[in-house]
Design a protein around this motif. Structure first.
Motif, PDB file in Angstrom:
ATOM      1  N   THR A 123      43.038  30.718  38.895  1.00 39.09           N
ATOM      2  CA  THR A 123      43.993  30.520  37.815  1.00 39.09           C
ATOM      3  C   THR A 123      45.207  31.428  37.970  1.00 39.09           C
ATOM      4  N   GLY A 124      46.247  31.084  37.237  1.00 39.74           N
ATOM      5  CA  GLY A 124      47.458  31.891  37.198  1.00 39.74           C
ATOM      6  C   GLY A 124      48.162  31.634  35.887  1.00 39.74           C
ATOM      7  N   PRO A 125      48.934  32.589  35.397  1.00 37.44           N
ATOM      8  CA  PRO A 125      49.559  32.441  34.081  1.00 37.44           C
ATOM      9  C   PRO A 125      50.809  31.574  34.125  1.00 37.44           C
ATOM     10  N   ALA A 126      51.057  30.860  33.038  1.00 37.79           N
ATOM     11  CA  ALA A 126      52.303  30.112  32.912  1.00 37.79           C
ATOM     12  C   ALA A 126      53.477  31.077  32.762  1.00 37.79           C
ATOM     13  N   ILE A 127      53.279  32.131  31.966  1.00 41.70           N
ATOM     14  CA  ILE A 127      54.237  33.225  31.828  1.00 41.70           C
ATOM     15  C   ILE A 127      53.471  34.507  32.125  1.00 41.70           C
ATOM     16  N   ARG A 128      53.877  35.230  33.147  1.00 40.43           N
ATOM     17  CA  ARG A 128      53.132  36.431  33.539  1.00 40.43           C
ATOM     18  C   ARG A 128      53.432  37.570  32.578  1.00 40.43           C
ATOM     19  N   TYR A 130      50.695  40.517  31.392  1.00 39.33           N
ATOM     20  CA  TYR A 130      49.285  40.856  31.528  1.00 39.33           C
ATOM     21  C   TYR A 130      48.570  41.038  30.190  1.00 39.33           C
ATOM     22  N   GLY A 131      49.243  41.651  29.231  1.00 40.48           N
ATOM     23  CA  GLY A 131      48.616  41.824  27.928  1.00 40.48           C
ATOM     24  C   GLY A 131      48.351  40.494  27.254  1.00 40.48           C
ATOM     25  N   ALA A 132      49.356  39.622  27.238  1.00 31.93           N
ATOM     26  CA  ALA A 132      49.198  38.307  26.624  1.00 31.93           C
ATOM     27  C   ALA A 132      48.207  37.454  27.400  1.00 31.93           C
ATOM     28  N   GLY A 178      46.697  26.166  28.279  1.00 29.91           N
ATOM     29  CA  GLY A 178      48.058  26.097  28.787  1.00 29.91           C
ATOM     30  C   GLY A 178      48.698  27.423  29.135  1.00 29.91           C
ATOM     31  N   THR A 179      48.107  28.518  28.697  1.00 32.87           N
ATOM     32  CA  THR A 179      48.709  29.837  28.950  1.00 32.87           C
ATOM     33  C   THR A 179      48.301  30.419  30.298  1.00 32.87           C
ATOM     34  N   THR A 180      47.030  30.363  30.601  1.00 31.93           N
ATOM     35  CA  THR A 180      46.526  30.990  31.832  1.00 31.93           C
ATOM     36  C   THR A 180      45.753  30.040  32.733  1.00 31.93           C
ATOM     37  N   GLY A 181      45.562  28.805  32.317  1.00 29.94           N
ATOM     38  CA  GLY A 181      44.709  27.914  33.091  1.00 29.94           C
ATOM     39  C   GLY A 181      43.249  28.058  32.744  1.00 29.94           C
ATOM     40  N   TYR A 182      42.962  28.807  31.709  1.00 32.26           N
ATOM     41  CA  TYR A 182      41.626  29.032  31.121  1.00 32.26           C
ATOM     42  C   TYR A 182      40.515  29.226  32.144  1.00 32.26           C
ATOM     43  N   ALA A 183      40.526  30.399  32.784  1.00 30.82           N
ATOM     44  CA  ALA A 183      39.420  30.734  33.677  1.00 30.82           C
ATOM     45  C   ALA A 183      38.112  30.787  32.891  1.00 30.82           C
ATOM     46  N   ILE A 184      38.107  31.563  31.806  1.00 29.01           N
ATOM     47  CA  ILE A 184      36.952  31.770  30.914  1.00 29.01           C
ATOM     48  C   ILE A 184      35.649  31.982  31.685  1.00 29.01           C
ATOM     49  N   ASN A 185      35.753  32.453  32.912  1.00 28.92           N
ATOM     50  CA  ASN A 185      34.588  32.598  33.777  1.00 28.92           C
ATOM     51  C   ASN A 185      34.989  33.428  34.991  1.00 28.92           C
ATOM     52  N   PRO A 186      34.539  34.673  35.076  1.00 25.24           N
ATOM     53  CA  PRO A 186      34.921  35.518  36.214  1.00 25.24           C
ATOM     54  C   PRO A 186      34.548  34.943  37.574  1.00 25.24           C
ATOM     55  N   ALA A 212      44.279  39.165  39.629  1.00 20.24           N
ATOM     56  CA  ALA A 212      42.866  38.782  39.714  1.00 20.24           C
ATOM     57  C   ALA A 212      41.975  39.485  38.694  1.00 20.24           C
ATOM     58  N   TRP A 213      42.375  40.655  38.215  1.00 19.92           N
ATOM     59  CA  TRP A 213      41.528  41.375  37.256  1.00 19.92           C
ATOM     60  C   TRP A 213      41.512  40.703  35.885  1.00 19.92           C
ATOM     61  N   VAL A 214      42.580  39.988  35.534  1.00 24.76           N
ATOM     62  CA  VAL A 214      42.688  39.392  34.192  1.00 24.76           C
ATOM     63  C   VAL A 214      41.583  38.371  33.933  1.00 24.76           C
TER      64      VAL A 214
END
Length: 236
Positions: A123-128, A130-132, A178-186, A212-214
């Motif tokens: 995954t990757g963020p739509a807007i980078r 890190y906090g959000a 839509g924000t991060t691609g929803y990894a929801i799974n390390p 990758a840590w997010v």
């Protein structure tokens, strides 16, 4: 079959379906190119359902370190088995990513977009931000674990639970993905990201290790909070 092997196979199936639908939508000259977000979320959701059907009766089909750690935190799973489950999930996610790479082998060279190639694996963020981004992964996994525990507390026709979990994954993807691609799974993110790093993928870019840590930390936090919330307000 051991629970360890079941988690490998189940997580591998999850990534074959999930990574496969992303590859089909983003790689050039695929018949499903430009399929869009709804296609991707449905592919992930149906993939989760199939994986849970496959190994749920053997290992409980955690398929996700965040779920495993969350269940252990509230006493619903023994801590002693957590390392074994997570190891199986990581191995399965890596193997699933390798299968996706092989399946779409001619399409990597036909595609110029390095970011799209990485998106097949992780995954990757739509807007980078890190906090959000971390907050998004926390919220998404909070909803995932709360939803899984809530689904488990209801009685459905025999064999229907995995399908309902699949619907939960689609819902999270449509509403929160839509924000991060929803990894929801390390494991879903880190295992394939490692595969992206080591595989000889034609024209690939870097594996974005700075992000990758997010999708590892966020889901663990969110999963634990979701489990604690459920136990506090809905009972053990």
């Amino acid at each position: 079959m051991s629970a360890f092997l079941a988690e490998i196979i189940g997580t591998m199936l999850l990534i074959i379906f999930g990574g496969g639908v992303v590859a089909g939508c983003v790689l050039k000259k695929s018949k499903s190119e430009n399929g869009g977000w709804i296609v991707i979320t449905c592919g992930w959701g149906f993939g989760v359902a199939v994986a849970v059907y496959a190994v749920g009766s053997i290992s409980g089909a955690h398929l996700n370190p965040a779920v495993t750690v969350a269940l252990a935190t509230i006493g619903s799973f023994p801590w002693a088995q957590v390392p074994t489950y997570i190891a199986g999930q990581m191995i399965g996610a890596f193997l699933g990513a390798v299968v996706v790479w092989l399946h779409y082998l001619p399409h990597w060279a036909a595609s110029d977009d390095k970011a799209a190639k990485l998106a097949v694996f992780s995954t990757g963020p739509a807007i980078r931000s890190y906090g959000a981004n971390l907050l998004s992964e926390i919220i998404g996994t909070f909803v995932l674990v709360l939803g899984i525990l809530s689904i488990g507390a209801n009685k459905f026709a025999e064999g229907l639970n995995p399908f309902i979990v699949g619907i939960l994954i689609v819902a999270i993807g449509l509403s929160l993905g839509g924000t991060t691609g929803y990894a929801i799974n390390p494991a879903r993110d880190l295992g394939p990201r490692i595969a992206h790093f080591v595989l000889p993928i034609a024209g690939k870019g870097d594996s974005d290790w700075s992000y990758a840590w997010v999708p590892v930390v966020g889901p663990i936090i969110g999963g634990v909070l979701g489990a604690l919330f459920y136990k506090t307000f809905f009972g053990a």
